[in-house]
Scaffold this active site. Structure first.
Site, PDB file in Angstrom:
ATOM      1  N   SER A 133       0.505 -14.643  58.586  1.00 22.61           N
ATOM      2  CA  SER A 133       1.043 -15.828  59.258  1.00 22.61           C
ATOM      3  C   SER A 133       2.078 -16.540  58.408  1.00 22.61           C
ATOM      4  O   SER A 133       1.974 -16.570  57.183  1.00 22.61           O
ATOM      5  CB  SER A 133      -0.077 -16.810  59.602  1.00 22.61           C
ATOM      6  OG  SER A 133       0.510 -17.967  60.186  1.00 22.61           O
ATOM      7  N   LYS A 187      -6.922 -13.958  62.370  1.00 25.78           N
ATOM      8  CA  LYS A 187      -5.519 -14.286  62.694  1.00 25.78           C
ATOM      9  C   LYS A 187      -5.391 -14.726  64.150  1.00 25.78           C
ATOM     10  O   LYS A 187      -4.637 -15.645  64.476  1.00 25.78           O
ATOM     11  CB  LYS A 187      -4.608 -13.088  62.418  1.00 25.78           C
ATOM     12  CG  LYS A 187      -3.150 -13.317  62.845  1.00 25.78           C
ATOM     13  CD  LYS A 187      -2.492 -14.411  62.033  1.00 25.78           C
ATOM     14  CE  LYS A 187      -1.198 -15.002  62.505  1.00 25.78           C
ATOM     15  NZ  LYS A 187      -0.259 -14.361  63.313  1.00 25.78           N
ATOM     16  N   HIS A 190      -6.571 -18.197  64.321  1.00 18.87           N
ATOM     17  CA  HIS A 190      -5.503 -19.014  63.725  1.00 18.87           C
ATOM     18  C   HIS A 190      -4.447 -19.331  64.786  1.00 18.87           C
ATOM     19  O   HIS A 190      -4.026 -20.470  64.950  1.00 18.87           O
ATOM     20  CB  HIS A 190      -4.857 -18.264  62.542  1.00 18.87           C
ATOM     21  CG  HIS A 190      -3.529 -18.822  62.122  1.00 18.87           C
ATOM     22  ND1 HIS A 190      -2.365 -18.592  62.838  1.00 18.87           N
ATOM     23  CD2 HIS A 190      -3.169 -19.630  61.087  1.00 18.87           C
ATOM     24  CE1 HIS A 190      -1.356 -19.225  62.263  1.00 18.87           C
ATOM     25  NE2 HIS A 190      -1.825 -19.871  61.200  1.00 18.87           N
ATOM     26  N   ASN A 191      -4.039 -18.302  65.513  1.00 19.23           N
ATOM     27  CA  ASN A 191      -3.010 -18.517  66.535  1.00 19.23           C
ATOM     28  C   ASN A 191      -3.524 -19.418  67.656  1.00 19.23           C
ATOM     29  O   ASN A 191      -2.786 -20.253  68.177  1.00 19.23           O
ATOM     30  CB  ASN A 191      -2.543 -17.182  67.114  1.00 19.23           C
ATOM     31  CG  ASN A 191      -1.563 -16.476  66.193  1.00 19.23           C
ATOM     32  OD1 ASN A 191      -1.556 -16.726  64.989  1.00 19.23           O
ATOM     33  ND2 ASN A 191      -0.755 -15.598  66.734  1.00 19.23           N
ATOM     34  N   GLU A 194      -3.307 -22.769  66.467  1.00 21.24           N
ATOM     35  CA  GLU A 194      -1.867 -23.111  66.508  1.00 21.24           C
ATOM     36  C   GLU A 194      -1.482 -23.599  67.928  1.00 21.24           C
ATOM     37  O   GLU A 194      -0.769 -24.593  68.074  1.00 21.24           O
ATOM     38  CB  GLU A 194      -1.083 -21.857  66.119  1.00 21.24           C
ATOM     39  CG  GLU A 194       0.422 -21.934  66.225  1.00 21.24           C
ATOM     40  CD  GLU A 194       1.074 -20.563  65.932  1.00 21.24           C
ATOM     41  OE1 GLU A 194       0.750 -19.950  64.907  1.00 21.24           O
ATOM     42  OE2 GLU A 194       1.895 -20.115  66.754  1.00 21.24           O
TER      43      GLU A 194
HETATM   44  C1  6PG Z   1       2.274 -17.008  62.716  1.00 21.26           C
HETATM   45  C2  6PG Z   1       2.509 -17.221  64.168  1.00 21.26           C
HETATM   46  C3  6PG Z   1       3.115 -16.015  64.784  1.00 21.26           C
HETATM   47  C4  6PG Z   1       3.676 -16.343  66.169  1.00 21.26           C
HETATM   48  C5  6PG Z   1       2.689 -15.999  67.237  1.00 21.26           C
HETATM   49  C6  6PG Z   1       2.451 -16.975  68.317  1.00 21.26           C
HETATM   50  O1  6PG Z   1       1.127 -17.185  62.356  1.00 21.26           O
HETATM   51  O2  6PG Z   1       3.207 -16.704  61.985  1.00 21.26           O
HETATM   52  O3  6PG Z   1       1.292 -17.499  64.821  1.00 21.26           O
HETATM   53  O4  6PG Z   1       2.175 -14.998  64.756  1.00 21.26           O
HETATM   54  O5  6PG Z   1       4.167 -17.596  66.239  1.00 21.26           O
HETATM   55  O6  6PG Z   1       3.179 -14.793  67.748  1.00 21.26           O
HETATM   56  O7  6PG Z   1       3.373 -16.824  69.300  1.00 21.26           O
HETATM   57  P1  6PG Z   1       3.286 -17.237  70.813  1.00 21.26           P
HETATM   58  O8  6PG Z   1       3.364 -18.714  70.862  1.00 21.26           O
HETATM   59  O9  6PG Z   1       4.533 -16.574  71.341  1.00 21.26           O
HETATM   60  O10 6PG Z   1       2.079 -16.652  71.438  1.00 21.26           O
END
Ligand code: 6PG
Length: 481
Positions: A133, A187, A190-191, A194
């Site tokens: 990430s 991961k 994590h996303n 996010e």
């Molecule tokens: C990271 C990000 C990266 C990317 C994802 C999410 O940890 O560097 O999470 O993996 O931003 O692909 O993207 P989306 O918002 O397009 O699902």
């Protein structure tokens, strides 16, 4: 099987921006590295642009690439998740020897990683799924790395991975997560977090715009201030920058001319689906995924905007509302992380991964997209209570949310009264209120299920399972004996 010259300690195949930047990061640490791309022209361009940054061996064919690596070979695959990963593995497999290591550093689904681990093992190969990430810049300057796979395989790549990772307080943001799909699982969560973080920020921005009546530059200043308190994090920092940006064409804020339609590549959806499968309430992340879906219904929203009634516009909120939003954002963020960590705990138990959640918080403190000050607090919580059910129960977070709750409730009430949608704020508060209820209304749900489907219920006053003969004589029978 291919003869090796052994010149390169590791290789990267797939030189799109993430792969290219990872390769450069590794080379800059003085590690001799082989690079390869399906289209040789890209490898050539890469070497022309960055060849002087380290000891690169550029390979046109996969055979030459494999031949350039010392054994056991360490090969990072950085291609689009899904079938392309399987394609590269099947092309590599006949070229490799027993014990060689294939490392998938993309955003693969953890079930694919589990399957690939087993498939590679049948060919004597070791497979690792590692979460990386930090976006393009992180890959180049220091990402957060979540490696999953066999511990012996990890030992072969640990030195290189820890050397390229971000470092916080002297600790690299890279630690062995667990076997097979564990790295990609972490991961994925994590996303998901996010997604929740970004949605909460967007809701705060919406309220500051439509309830507090502020302009994008004014909101940028607020986020900049928030970044020096409890909310300090990469996403809050870049929110201030995005909001402060002036559009060259219109001369106004850039954010005002960006289409309100959010894309997604799927990891948020995977997180939500997995939570549903595990039975873990993951409302913050899931609402964030749904909100992106709603944002994409542009034509429908446009038609609905004049057809569906909303509340009568209220007067502008006063300045104290801005601080209420800050507190609501923080409390909702705590809930989103509490849910994400609870999900990792449930998955760890279900998969037998034995995840160290304190270590996960530790490697998310730097390099990754959700890096934030308060991950130090989460790390401390799990160091002290490794089997913690829920972060909300740790005194620091219990108190933080207790202090914020009045503001949080005012924000949810005001937004609802004014017709501003705040799915992540509101669902986080509902989760909080649901979690702190000793007795909720599910007794009625059980009663209904028993009525229409004889699904039985348990009683508060005696052990066993019971069914009431609703359609017959109305008497209760015990069903478990
Ligand atoms: C990271 C990000 C990266 C990317 C994802 C999410 O940890 O560097 O999470 O993996 O931003 O692909 O993207 P989306 O918002 O397009 O699902």
């Amino acid at each position: 099987m291919t003869q090796s010259t052994g010149a390169s300690r590791i290789g990267v195949t797939g030189l799109a921006v993430m792969g290219a930047n990872l390769a450069r990061n590794i080379a800059r640490r003085g590690v001799p590295i082989a690079v390869h791309n399906r289209t040789a022209a890209r490898t050539k361009e890469f070497i022309e642009a960055h060849g002087d940054e380290g000891a690169f061996t550029a390979a046109e064919s996969l055979e030459d690439f494999v031949a350039a690596l010392e054994t056991p070979r360490r090969i990072i695959v950085m291609v689009k998740a899904g079938p392309p990963v399987d394609g590269v593995i099947s092309e590599l497999t006949p070229l490799l020897d027993d014990g060689d290591i294939i490392i998938d550093a993309g955003n693969s689904h953890f079930r694919d990683t589990k399957r690939r681990t087993e498939e590679c093992a049948t060919h004597g190969l070791r497979f690792m799924g590692i979460g990386v990430s930090g976006g393009e810049e992180g890959a180049l300057l220091g990402p957060s790395i979540m490696p999953g796979g066999d511990t012996h395989a990890y030992a072969e790549v640990e030195e290189i991975l820890t050397s390229i990772a971000a470092v916080v307080d002297g600790t690299p943001c890279c630690v062995h997560v667990g076997p097979d799909g564990a790295g990609h699982y972490v991961k994925m969560v994590h996303n998901g977090i996010e997604y929740a973080d970004i949605q909460l920020i967007a809701e705060a921005y919406d309220l500051l715009t439509h309830v507090a009546g502020l302009s994008a530059p004014a909101i940028a200043t607020i986020f900049e201030e928030w970044n020096s308190g409890d909310l300090e994090s990469f996403l809050i920092e870049i929110t201030a920058k995005v909001l402060a940006k002036t559009d060259e064409r219109s001369g106004g804020p850039l954010v005002d001319v960006i289409l309100d339609q959010a894309g997604q590549k799927g990891t948020g959806t995977w997180t939500a689906i997995d939570a549903l499968n595990l039975g873990v309430p993951l409302t913050g992340i899931t609402e964030a995924v749904f909100a992106r879906g709603l944002s994409s219904l542009r034509d429908e929203r446009s038609a609905a905007s004049t057809a569906l009634a909303g509340p009568t516009p209220a007067g502008q909120a006063d300045a104290s509302f801005v601080d209420d939003i800050r507190q609501a954002l923080y409390a909702s963020k705590v809930v989103a992380y509490a849910q994400g960590f609870a999900q990792m705990r449930a998955a760890s138990i279900a998969e037998g991964w034995d995840l160290d959640l304190g270590a996960m918080a530790t490697i998310w403190r730097g390099g990754c997209i959700i890096r934030a000050q308060f991950l130090n607090r989460i790390r401390d919580a799990y160091v002290e209570h490794p089997d913690l059910d829920n972060l909300l129960m740790v005194p620091y977070f219990t108190e933080a949310v207790a202090n914020a709750q009045d503001a949080w409730r005012r924000v949810v009430a005001t937004a609802t009264a004014q017709g501003v949608p705040i799915p992540a704020f509101a669902s986080s508060l509902a989760y909080y209120d649901g979690y702190r209820r000793e007795r909720g209304p599910a007794n009625l749900i059980q009663g209904l299920r028993d009525y229409f489907g004889a699904h039985t219920y348990k009683r508060i006053d005696t052990a066993g399972s019971f069914h009431t003969r609703w359609g017959q004589d109305g008497t209760e029978v015990r069903t478990d004996i």
